[in-house]
Every structure is written in C-alpha cells, then in structure tokens.
Design an enzyme around this catalytic site. Structure first.
Site, PDB file in Angstrom:
ATOM      1  N   ASP A 197      33.148 -34.921 -15.392  1.00  0.00           N
ATOM      2  CA  ASP A 197      31.747 -34.503 -15.428  1.00  0.00           C
ATOM      3  C   ASP A 197      31.225 -34.623 -16.854  1.00  0.00           C
ATOM      4  O   ASP A 197      31.864 -34.131 -17.801  1.00  0.00           O
ATOM      5  CB  ASP A 197      31.611 -33.056 -14.947  1.00  0.00           C
ATOM      6  CG  ASP A 197      30.161 -32.667 -14.718  1.00  0.00           C
ATOM      7  OD1 ASP A 197      29.670 -32.853 -13.596  1.00  0.00           O
ATOM      8  OD2 ASP A 197      29.523 -32.184 -15.677  1.00  0.00           O
ATOM      9  N   ASN A 205      18.911 -35.472 -20.432  1.00  0.00           N
ATOM     10  CA  ASN A 205      17.706 -35.912 -19.721  1.00  0.00           C
ATOM     11  C   ASN A 205      16.458 -35.228 -20.252  1.00  0.00           C
ATOM     12  O   ASN A 205      15.409 -35.857 -20.453  1.00  0.00           O
ATOM     13  CB  ASN A 205      17.854 -35.629 -18.220  1.00  0.00           C
ATOM     14  CG  ASN A 205      18.644 -36.704 -17.492  1.00  0.00           C
ATOM     15  OD1 ASN A 205      18.716 -37.846 -17.947  1.00  0.00           O
ATOM     16  ND2 ASN A 205      19.241 -36.344 -16.375  1.00  0.00           N
ATOM     17  N   HIS A 210      15.036 -39.592 -18.808  1.00  0.00           N
ATOM     18  CA  HIS A 210      15.978 -40.084 -17.807  1.00  0.00           C
ATOM     19  C   HIS A 210      16.525 -41.485 -18.097  1.00  0.00           C
ATOM     20  O   HIS A 210      17.691 -41.756 -17.759  1.00  0.00           O
ATOM     21  CB  HIS A 210      15.334 -40.048 -16.420  1.00  0.00           C
ATOM     22  CG  HIS A 210      15.224 -38.657 -15.876  1.00  0.00           C
ATOM     23  ND1 HIS A 210      14.167 -37.818 -16.179  1.00  0.00           N
ATOM     24  CD2 HIS A 210      16.051 -37.945 -15.064  1.00  0.00           C
ATOM     25  CE1 HIS A 210      14.332 -36.656 -15.572  1.00  0.00           C
ATOM     26  NE2 HIS A 210      15.475 -36.705 -14.882  1.00  0.00           N
ATOM     27  N   ASP A 214      20.431 -42.378 -17.895  1.00  0.00           N
ATOM     28  CA  ASP A 214      21.005 -43.510 -17.166  1.00  0.00           C
ATOM     29  C   ASP A 214      21.924 -44.331 -18.050  1.00  0.00           C
ATOM     30  O   ASP A 214      22.990 -44.794 -17.615  1.00  0.00           O
ATOM     31  CB  ASP A 214      19.884 -44.400 -16.620  1.00  0.00           C
ATOM     32  CG  ASP A 214      19.126 -43.757 -15.466  1.00  0.00           C
ATOM     33  OD1 ASP A 214      19.607 -42.724 -14.945  1.00  0.00           O
ATOM     34  OD2 ASP A 214      18.062 -44.287 -15.090  1.00  0.00           O
ATOM     35  N   GLU A 240      26.097 -36.738 -12.368  1.00  0.00           N
ATOM     36  CA  GLU A 240      26.866 -37.100 -13.563  1.00  0.00           C
ATOM     37  C   GLU A 240      28.358 -36.867 -13.364  1.00  0.00           C
ATOM     38  O   GLU A 240      29.118 -36.783 -14.321  1.00  0.00           O
ATOM     39  CB  GLU A 240      26.372 -36.291 -14.772  1.00  0.00           C
ATOM     40  CG  GLU A 240      26.643 -34.808 -14.730  1.00  0.00           C
ATOM     41  CD  GLU A 240      25.578 -33.999 -13.982  1.00  0.00           C
ATOM     42  OE1 GLU A 240      25.498 -32.790 -14.234  1.00  0.00           O
ATOM     43  OE2 GLU A 240      24.830 -34.580 -13.178  1.00  0.00           O
TER      44      GLU A 240
END
Length: 334
Positions: A197, A205, A210, A214, A240
């Site tokens: 994780d 973010n 965002h 990504d 994630e």
C-alpha cells in the site's frame, strides 16, 4: 504394346493419382487445422505438423519476433538461419549436413509477422520444391491465422490488465490465488502473498492533484513488476493497494523481496508537470505464506491484509508478517 509395359504405365498412373490424392488430403487437413485453431499450440499441432508430413520435414519452427510459439527444435543454429535469410527472396532453402533447411515468410495484411522454418532429409528437398507453390499458399493462410490468434490473445490479455498501471487486475488476481492455493495443497508446495500500500496516497492527490497520484501509481507498479520473476504475478488490488503472488517462495523469501522493494520505492525519483519532484514516496508491506491444510485461500489473503494493517499501525514504510496458527505452533515462517 507388351502387356508388361501397359501394366507398368497403369501402375505409375495409379501411384501418381494416389500421391496427388494424398497431398490433397494433407492440404485439406492443414487448412482445416488453420480454420479450427484458437491458440498457437493447437495451430502448430493441427496445421504445421501435417504440413511437415507433406514436405518430408522432420523439424519445424515458427518464429515471430514478438511472440513465443511452439516449435520442434530447429536443427540449425541462428547463424545458419541468418545466412539463409541474407539470400533474400520470398522463400529460401539450402542443404547442410545431409539435411535441407527452408524458410518461408509469414505475413498478414501485407506486413511480415514472422517465418516458418523447416528442416528435413536432403534427398526430400525436391519434394518440398515440387510443392513450393502449395506451401507458399498455405503459409499465406498460416500468417493470417497467427495474426488472428495474436489479436485474440492480446484482447484477452488486455481484459485481464489494469488500464492505468498495466498490472493484472483484481478479478484475475482472485482467480490466480485460488489456482495457486489448489496447486500448493495438492503437491505440498509453498507460495507467499505480499500486500503493498502506498503511504499517504490521499495526501499526494490532495497536494499535487490526481495526475501526480497516477504517476506515483505507475512508477510504483513498474518497480514491482521489474522486481518479480516471470513465474510471479503483480496485481493492482484496488486504489493504491497492490498484491504480489509468489509461487514457490517461502515466507522468508517474500520478506526479503518486500524489504528490497520498500527501499527501491523510497528511492524512486518521481517528476510531475508543474510541481517537479514530489518524492520521496514510501510504501507499507504485509507478508503471509500459505499454510498446508489451509482450505480457504481467503484466509491467506486476510493474514497478508492483517500484516499490511499492522505495518500501517506501526508507522508505515515497513514490512510486517502475520503467521497462520499452525505456523505459530511449530515456529515456522515457511
């Protein structure tokens, strides 16, 4: 005309008719195999093997630069085939060590996609050359079939992949997890599961947007995929979070891999437009190994997820483990 001469002529005619009929039956068999095949192995067995029989080839190989396809191991090394290729032409052949070698180009939609290589006894080269036009025509159909199979497999593969990261998706992970658990239970083998994780991903973010998030996911995914063996599998579990399925790997091996990945991710340089570098990024890891006698693979998933939760609770950017009760009892981590 003497009766013996007439009988010999009739016998020759009969043999020619039988040979032609035999060739036509083989051609039909090759074409049927081409039309009925949905994967490379099937196409090789149903189409290429009969073609080998027709031209007296003892070995065959389909070479496609971007695909692994079945083959009967070629008798000549790559240098010999390169020399033959250099001679150019639509089809090439030669004789070496009392064997003929021949190559036929395979194409689809006017684009070359590979070649068919044939090897056989030298004295049967004339048989191959007599059927040259037939073989070329069959190779045209073979090229179209190979291209169709490639397109089908590519479509299936893309359906199993996550669109952003390119890793396998959650559904495929669940299927593979069950299959690996069944295999381990049947053969007494081991495998491990690592859950990963990205730490403070929401903060990334919220701070950088965002698109930056990504980019982090793509870079982390790349690091995970590059660290694994071909027998391992990396998946995007969701958001994630990632899952690493490690066949044949005991828990101590999974822990070492997770620690190496933890360090690699922490050292990733991540650049995004406007903001530039947004590093460092860290990740937490939870490891668990399959326990013999474990009936439900979801219990393994729960342990790995519990280990990941423990890593988060203990401060993130670390590797934690949760053992099965049987592994705790015997002190085993494998």
């Amino acid at each position: 005309m003497p009766e013996s001469i007439i009988q010999d002529a009739e016998q020759d005619l009969l043999e020619n008719l039988l040979e032609r009929s035999y060739s036509l039956s083989i051609i039909n068999e090759v074409l049927s195999g081409i039309n009925a095949s949905c994967h490379y192995q099937e196409l090789f067995l149903k189409a290429v093997v009969p073609l080998m029989e027709m031209v007296g080839a003892s070995e065959a190989q389909i070479v496609m630069p971007t695909q692994r396809v079945p083959q009967a191991p070629p008798a000549f090394d790559e240098a010999a085939w390169s020399a033959l290729r250099a001679s150019g032409g639509e089809a090439n052949w030669g004789v070496c060590d009392e064997r003929y070698m021949a190559r036929f180009l395979l194409s689809a939609q006017a684009k070359p996609i590979g070649e068919l290589r044939l090897v056989g006894p030298a004295h049967l080269l004339a048989q191959l050359l007599d059927l040259r036009e037939v073989v070329l025509a069959l190779c045209g159909q073979l090229g179209l079939a190979l291209n169709g199979i490639h397109t089908l497999l590519d479509t299936i593969e893309r359906a199993l992949r996550d669109g952003l990261t390119g890793l396998y998706n959650h559904a495929h992970f669940q299927t593979q997890l069950r299959q690996e658990a069944d295999r381990a239970a049947r053969y007494g083998s081991c495998f491990s599961l690592v859950m990963v994780d990205v730490d403070f991903f929401k903060r990334i973010n919220d701070t950088y947007g965002h698109p930056a998030g990504d980019e982090v996911l793509k870079r982390v995914s790349q690091a995970l995929a590059e660290a694994l063996r071909t027998s391992d599998m990396a998946c995007r579990y969701g958001g994630e979070e990632f899952a690493l399925l490690l066949p044949g790997t005991p828990l101590d091996g999974a822990i070492r891999l997770a620690e190496r990945l933890r360090q690699q991710i922490a050292a990733l340089p991540i650049e995004v437009p406007v903001h530039g570098s947004i590093g460092p990024v860290s990740a937490s890891f939870g490891c668990a190994a399959f326990a013999q006698g474990e009936c439900d693979p979801l219990s393994l998933l729960r342990r790995a997820d519990g280990a990941l939760y423990k890593a988060k609770q203990q401060g993130r950017d670390r590797v934690c483990v949760v053992l099965a009760p049987s592994q705790e009892a015997d002190g085993s981590v494998a």
